[in-house]
Design a protein around this motif. Structure first.
Motif, PDB file in Angstrom:
ATOM      1  N   UNK A 246       0.840  -1.202   0.000  1.00  0.00           N
ATOM      2  CA  UNK A 246       0.000   0.000   0.000  1.00  0.00           C
ATOM      3  C   UNK A 246       0.871   1.247   0.000  1.00  0.00           C
TER       4      UNK A 246
ATOM      5  N   UNK B 284       0.755   4.318  -2.669  1.00  0.00           N
ATOM      6  CA  UNK B 284       0.425   5.672  -2.234  1.00  0.00           C
ATOM      7  C   UNK B 284       1.565   6.631  -2.566  1.00  0.00           C
ATOM      8  N   UNK B 285       2.794   6.148  -2.385  1.00  0.00           N
ATOM      9  CA  UNK B 285       3.965   6.971  -2.682  1.00  0.00           C
ATOM     10  C   UNK B 285       4.008   7.374  -4.142  1.00  0.00           C
TER      11      UNK B 285
ATOM     12  N   UNK C  99       3.828   1.758  -1.111  1.00  0.00           N
ATOM     13  CA  UNK C  99       4.472   2.038  -2.395  1.00  0.00           C
ATOM     14  C   UNK C  99       3.475   2.676  -3.364  1.00  0.00           C
TER      15      UNK C  99
END
Lengths: 216, 446
Positions: A80, A84-85, A82
């Motif tokens: 998650x 979101x990033x 990664x």
């Protein structure tokens, strides 16, 4: 003890693991098929991250909610954090709900030296909202963008997947009138257009749309 | 010198985005000719032409093409950089919109010359209209056998071309950031020479990768068809051929103009109908990243890589912006600083912090709080960023500001002393009502 609200059960200073919320995926069968096809274009699944986020933005009604990011993470086998990033790096992914028509005015160099700021102020006055806000009826939202690279047509306004050129304070009202009747340039429609651009061999007459027109 | 039309020769022919019309005007003839040639001969033809990268850096194209390994121990990739984001530039948009097959044909020739089997066009997310045109061109090229398996009957020449849409980031136009983005990451740059191999050795997915700009690929079919020597006969000693210049700002007829390299700058302004709304004050000849030229320096400047360099600026991407004497240089540069503060990817400190500092100082000046020391403070920040940032975005943020202080220092001094524009209250761009609107981008209202 301060506060009377619900407290997280704390054990040794660490929050106890909470049961994960029920997973409720929203990708339709067609969306899953599109994602699988796009994944097949790349040597590794991760490369489909941006297209997958576009699919999610469409399937979740034009906004990337935490659940949407989770679904992308699960379907691509990433974390998650990664996803979101990556998503938060790009300005076209929405983390707040936009209006049905999200008007983004270019105020960069050429447009700014034309009359982009006058267009922004006129739109603010007409819609009664400021930049980054949505009208109460959810019809319009307003934003400012960096160069849209159609400087010959300054001032340029982007609405969903369409550019409107030669916008001026004088023809802003006509533009708003036209958009009220319009259904094709919503945030979901924009995401859908972008998803379909990745798919091979789906060209039909309707994808060969005419060039951007004047706002008049 | 009038326009010299090579790429834009057929831009007004109706239906040139359709393969039948394109073929009628000699389309895909260059590809047929190329596949009958040795791969090395194709590269040599590009070398003879003297073509240099049209994305802004002006790197000799053939060196990239020749640098791809001649074996296929690893897969090779061809990338087309269609993330046109440089303020003032709109040539790639028009090329893709009106002449998509020319771009696709150039990419296929690149794939043939570099033994690549897979290519991607990375198009910025906002460009859905040009992307539709490219989508249709790719689908038509598949249907005619210009893409797919055993292209044009050449056994083993297989090539697939896909579109990858961006999602809003100027930084992704930088080639290593583009590759990061294509691989599904944040669009941040990667280590470059001399700290890492060039993309032709280790690019996307650590494989040999050829990456060129849209205009560069669009030029290739003309070079193959007419010969490198023909292309090299145009232009100057070191800048060969033609360049599409996107003219915008205070001119009568803004638009794309294709000129021979070495055309005088003033003639391009004349081609675009001359300056409107006042006298010429300044020109930014190559997109927002290049130093600004005051009107007094414009006569005598020629539009080629060396000519612009001699005048202290750069040809860049060809985003040619003309400003009349109503333009307030300090406000214009404030807007430039805002652009770079917004688009800095955050990876390295000089650029991430420097762009924000500069914007804050500009905001202080234009809101009436400027101090005489602010000018040198800006120059100091520019010097700290230039050459010290991870990728050229930091340099590009510093150059225009530093040049504007050098050329228009009196306007900065006027602002600081009088707390008002030297041009007057009706200046463009106008004094912003809100300052520093860039930062609260990540507020969420789920």
């Amino acid at each position: 003890m301060a506060g009377t609200g619900p407290r997280l059960p704390i054990v040794g200073g660490v929050a106890e693991p909470q049961p994960a919320p029920a997973k409720e995926y929203r990708f339709s069968e067609q969306a899953v098929a599109e994602l699988n096809e796009i994944v097949s274009h790349y040597p590794e699944k991760k490369a489909a991250m941006l297209p997958a986020l576009w699919i999610a933005q469409r399937e979740y009604g034009g906004v990337l909610t935490p659940q949407a990011l989770q679904e992308v993470a699960d379907r691509l086998g990433r974390s998650y954090a990664e996803v979101e990033g990556v998503a938060t790096f790009y300005s076209m992914y929405n983390f707040q709900r936009r209006g049905r028509h999200h008007l983004e005015v270019c105020t960069c160099l050429t447009c700014g030296a034309a009359n982009a700021y006058a267009v922004v102020h006129k739109l603010e006055e007409r819609l009664g909202i400021g930049l980054g806000e949505v009208t109460p009826d959810g019809e319009f939202s307003l934003g400012e963008v960096e160069c849209l690279n159609w400087c010959e047509a300054a001032t340029v306004v982007q609405v969903g997947d369409r550019y409107y050129g030669y916008v001026s304070p004088e023809n802003v009202d006509a533009l708003l009138q036209e958009l009220k009747k319009d259904e094709d340039h919503t945030p979901q429609a924009q995401a859908d257009t972008i998803v379909r651009l990745h798919l091979r061999g789906r060209t039909s007459a309707e994808t060969n749309a005419p060039n951007s027109g004047d706002a008049e | 010198m009038p326009e010299r039309l090579v790429l834009l020769k057929y831009r007004d022919v109706p239906g040139m985005d359709d393969i039948a019309v394109y073929e009628k005007h000699g389309g895909y003839e260059a590809l047929r000719k190329a596949v009958a040639m040795e791969r090395q001969s194709v590269i040599d033809e590009v070398k003879t032409s003297g073509l240099r990268g049209r994305g802004g850096a002006g790197f000799p194209t053939w060196i990239k093409w020749n640098g791809i390994p001649k074996d296929t121990k690893q897969p090779h990739y061809v990338l087309c950089n269609a993330d046109e984001g440089e303020p003032g530039t709109f040539k790639d948009r028009e090329l893709m919109l009106r002449l998509p097959h020319m771009v696709v044909e150039g990419i296929i020739i690149g794939a043939y010359a570099t033994l690549s089997r897979q290519g991607y066009i990375y198009i910025r997310g906002e460009f859905t209209e040009p992307a539709r045109s490219i989508r249709r061109a790719i689908d038509q090229a598949y249907a005619r056998g210009y893409l797919g398996r055993n292209i044009l009957g050449v056994s083993g020449f297989d090539f697939d071309l896909d579109i990858h849409m961006g999602a809003g980031s100027y930084e992704c136009g930088e080639e290593t950031a583009l590759m990061s983005s294509l691989m599904g990451e944040r669009g941040q740059p990667r280590l470059k020479m001399p700290h890492a191999p060039l993309p032709v050795i280790e690019g996307v997915w650590r494989s040999p990768t050829l990456i060129n700009n849209v205009e560069t690929y669009a030029t290739v079919p003309h070079i193959i068809l007419n010969g490198g020597a023909w292309y090299a006969s145009m232009g100057t000693e070191r800048s060969k051929g033609t360049k599409v210049m996107s003219v915008s700002g205070h001119v009568k007829r803004p638009g794309n103009y294709e000129i021979e390299m070495g055309t005088p700058l003033m003639e391009l302004i004349e081609l675009a109908g001359g300056v409107t709304g006042g006298e010429l004050k300044a020109v930014i000849p190559g997109g927002s990243s290049v130093p600004i030229l005051p009107a007094a320096k414009c006569p005598g400047v020629t539009l080629d890589y060396e000519g612009c360099q001699a005048a202290g600026t750069m040809l860049g991407s060809g985003g040619f912006m003309v400003f009349n004497d109503r333009t307030d240089i300090v406000l214009l540069m404030r807007r430039t600083a805002e652009f770079y503060a917004h688009e800095s990817c955050g990876k390295c400190t000089p650029c991430r912090e420097g762009t924000r500092w500069m914007l804050k100082i500009f905001d202080r000046i234009v809101s009436g709080g400027g101090q005489p020391s602010d000018i040198d403070l800006l120059v100091d920040i520019c010097n700290q960023m230039d050459g010290r940032s991870f990728c050229p975005l930091g340099d590009a943020a510093a150059w225009p500001i530093r040049a504007s202080i050098k050329e228009f220092r009196n306007e900065y001094e006027y602002w600081i002393e009088h707390k008002a524009s030297p041009v007057g209250p009706d200046c463009v761009p106008p004094v912003p009502k809100r300052l520093n609107p860039i930062l609260p981008k990540l507020s969420r209202t789920w």
